[in-house]
Design an enzyme around this catalytic site. Structure first.
Site, PDB file in Angstrom:
ATOM      1  CG  HIS A 131      -1.708   1.179   1.351  1.00  0.00           C
ATOM      2  ND1 HIS A 131      -3.139   1.347   0.605  1.00  0.00           N
ATOM      3  CD2 HIS A 131      -1.635   2.175   2.155  1.00  0.00           C
ATOM      4  CE1 HIS A 131      -3.528   2.390   0.821  1.00  0.00           C
ATOM      5  NE2 HIS A 131      -2.901   3.067   1.696  1.00  0.00           N
ATOM      6  NE  ARG A 146      -9.012  11.597   8.377  1.00  0.00           N
ATOM      7  CZ  ARG A 146      -8.300  10.971   8.143  1.00  0.00           C
ATOM      8  NH1 ARG A 146      -8.884   9.677   7.871  1.00  0.00           N
ATOM      9  NH2 ARG A 146      -7.268  11.371   7.990  1.00  0.00           N
ATOM     10  CE  LYS A 181      -8.709   3.192   3.738  1.00  0.00           C
ATOM     11  NZ  LYS A 181      -8.797   4.342   3.180  1.00  0.00           N
TER      12      LYS A 181
HETATM   13  N1  URA Z   1      -5.312   7.521   2.886  1.00  0.00           N
HETATM   14  C1  URA Z   1      -6.214   6.574   3.453  1.00  0.00           C
HETATM   15  O1  URA Z   1      -6.555   5.446   3.099  1.00  0.00           O
HETATM   16  N2  URA Z   1      -6.671   7.328   4.526  1.00  0.00           N
HETATM   17  C2  URA Z   1      -6.077   8.438   5.138  1.00  0.00           C
HETATM   18  O2  URA Z   1      -6.700   9.113   6.164  1.00  0.00           O
HETATM   19  C3  URA Z   1      -4.946   9.064   4.218  1.00  0.00           C
HETATM   20  C4  URA Z   1      -4.620   8.430   3.107  1.00  0.00           C
END
Ligand code: URA
Ligand code: CA
Length: 436
Positions: free
Chosen positions: A82, A168, A187
């Protein structure tokens, strides 16, 4: 439990229990906690921070807010990778097939581009026909057959993050290490991989602009992964320039294909970062004993074309028209290619990578709003790199253009993104640290 008390407790800088954090997240997902209350709580987290224990509890609560992918019926160690988000950051399209070609099992869920940063799903969709929404059964069967599949996150994973991220975005609470770390890791954990390699970008084109913040974020994410039983490694890599030469979806797919067909030297920065990421993926998968061992396998997979075959097979299995893979020029059929020169002669002494990302998005390669439609053929192809000497008659970049709307804005953004200097600048590290 009184929810308002929990908001006030964080406001006052006190440590919350796992139960309190679970209540906040659960109540927000169910609608019992209002957007205003959640915003207040997240702002308190931004300002007051969280302990390592609180961050793990938040990640767990978010991960458990929806379904989870079960990959246990796939053989071997499932490895994921990731990136925290960058510009010209085409690594997944190169690394995932290479790791599969070395025997790894890469079952990966990716995201879309946001603001200036690109997203793997948009790049995959530059190949006509590719469908990034696959059923869990089809996803697993592609991984079983080919060793690699990259799809969008299925709808029922981590609903808490979807709702929290949307808030956010509009409440000034994106830039917070506990909130970013829990958002990403919830995630990754819900997506079911056993091992995770994180590419934490640092610099002017990254979420975290300073090395210090990037290190903190990397450490927190590695701790969360380890606390929750996943083998996790983080690389901190440079984003004070685009990593590859291409910024835009078809352009980046084409660049990935060029890497995998041996048209890009192994000394290229994109290839070097891919090798480091891939080596860590192979080591976590138990398929290599050392970094040198892993790099040797990856290099062989690249030079033999086995990595390319994996990418091609995956795109075909996802519905893609492989004529575009075999003839990648087809991916970038823009109506016009516009050269862009600097205002004066000199060395490219600094690059604002974020501005390059925004310029590409202005041309239609990215989104400013969630429902903006992407044009896969447009974007920016760099002709020069950080540190190169360039005359004011020689283009340092080309814009691939289909619509003239934002052309002048994109051009001036591009020109202002490069600073020309009389002296060659100091070399920038590509990889700053590896955190285990
Ligand atoms: N990528 C994400 O999945 N979440 C965040 O808060 C920042 C970058
Ligand atoms: Ca990304």
């Amino acid at each position: 439990m009184i929810l308002l008390d929990i908001i006030e407790k964080k406001r006052d800088g006190l440590e919350l229990t796992g139960e309190e954090i679970g209540s906040i997240v659960g109540a927000f997902v169910s609608g019992e906690l209002s957007d205003a209350q959640m915003s207040a709580w997240m702002m308190a987290v931004c300002c007051r921070g969280m302990t390592e224990r609180e961050i793990s509890d938040l990640t767990l609560a978010m991960m458990n807010s929806g379904g989870k992918a079960d990959l246990s019926d796939l053989p071997g160690i499932k490895v994921d990778k990731h990136s925290t988000g960058g510009v010209g950051d085409t690594t997944t399209l190169v690394v995932a097939p290479l790791v599969a070609a070395c025997g790894g099992t890469v079952a990966k869920m990716s995201g879309r581009g946001l603001a200036h940063s690109g997203g793997t799903l948009d790049k995959l969709e530059s190949v006509p026909g590719v469908c990034v929404e696959q059923t869990m059964e089809k996803f697993k069967s592609i991984v079983m057959d080919i060793g690699v599949c990259v799809i969008g996150q299925s709808g029922d994973l981590v609903p808490a993050d979807k709702k929290m991220y949307a808030l956010r975005d509009v409440t000034g609470t994106v830039k917070s290490i506990p909130l970013i770390a829990s958002s990403i890791m919830s995630k990754k954990l819900a997506a079911g991989a056993d091992a995770i390699v994180l590419d934490v970008k640092t610099g002017n084109g990254a979420f975290m602009t300073t090395l210090d913040d990037s290190r903190k974020l990397a450490r927190e994410m590695v701790k969360i992964g380890s606390n929750l039983g996943r083998k996790t490694v983080a690389l901190i890599t440079d984003m004070n320039r685009p990593l590859g030469m291409a910024i835009g979806n078809g352009l980046e797919m084409k660049e990935a294909i060029e890497v995998l067909t041996g048209k890009v030297p192994l000394t290229d920065p994109l290839v070097k970062v891919c090798m480091q990421l891939g080596a860590n993926m192979l080591m976590l998968s138990g398929l290599a004993d050392s970094y040198d061992d892993a790099k040797e396998s990856l290099t062989a997979a690249l030079l033999s074309g086995q990595g390319f075959i994996k990418l091609r097979s995956m795109l075909e299995a996802m519905g893609g028209d492989v004529n575009y893979v075999d003839e990648p020029e087809l991916l970038v059929q823009a109506s016009r290619i516009v050269p862009v020169c600097a205002e004066k002669n000199g060395y490219i002494g600094s690059i604002d990578a974020r501005k390059l990302g925004v310029a590409a998005a202005l041309l239609g390669a990215g989104r400013f709003r969630k429902d903006d439609v992407i044009d896969p053929a447009v974007g920016i192809l760099m002709n020069k790199r950080y540190g190169d000497w360039v005359s004011d008659k020689e283009p340092f970049a080309y814009m691939y253009v289909n619509k003239e709307d934002n052309l002048e804005e994109a051009r001036s953004m591009l020109v202002s993104a490069v600073e020309m200097t009389a002296e060659a600048p100091a070399e920038l590290p590509l990889i700053y640290d590896v955190i285990k």
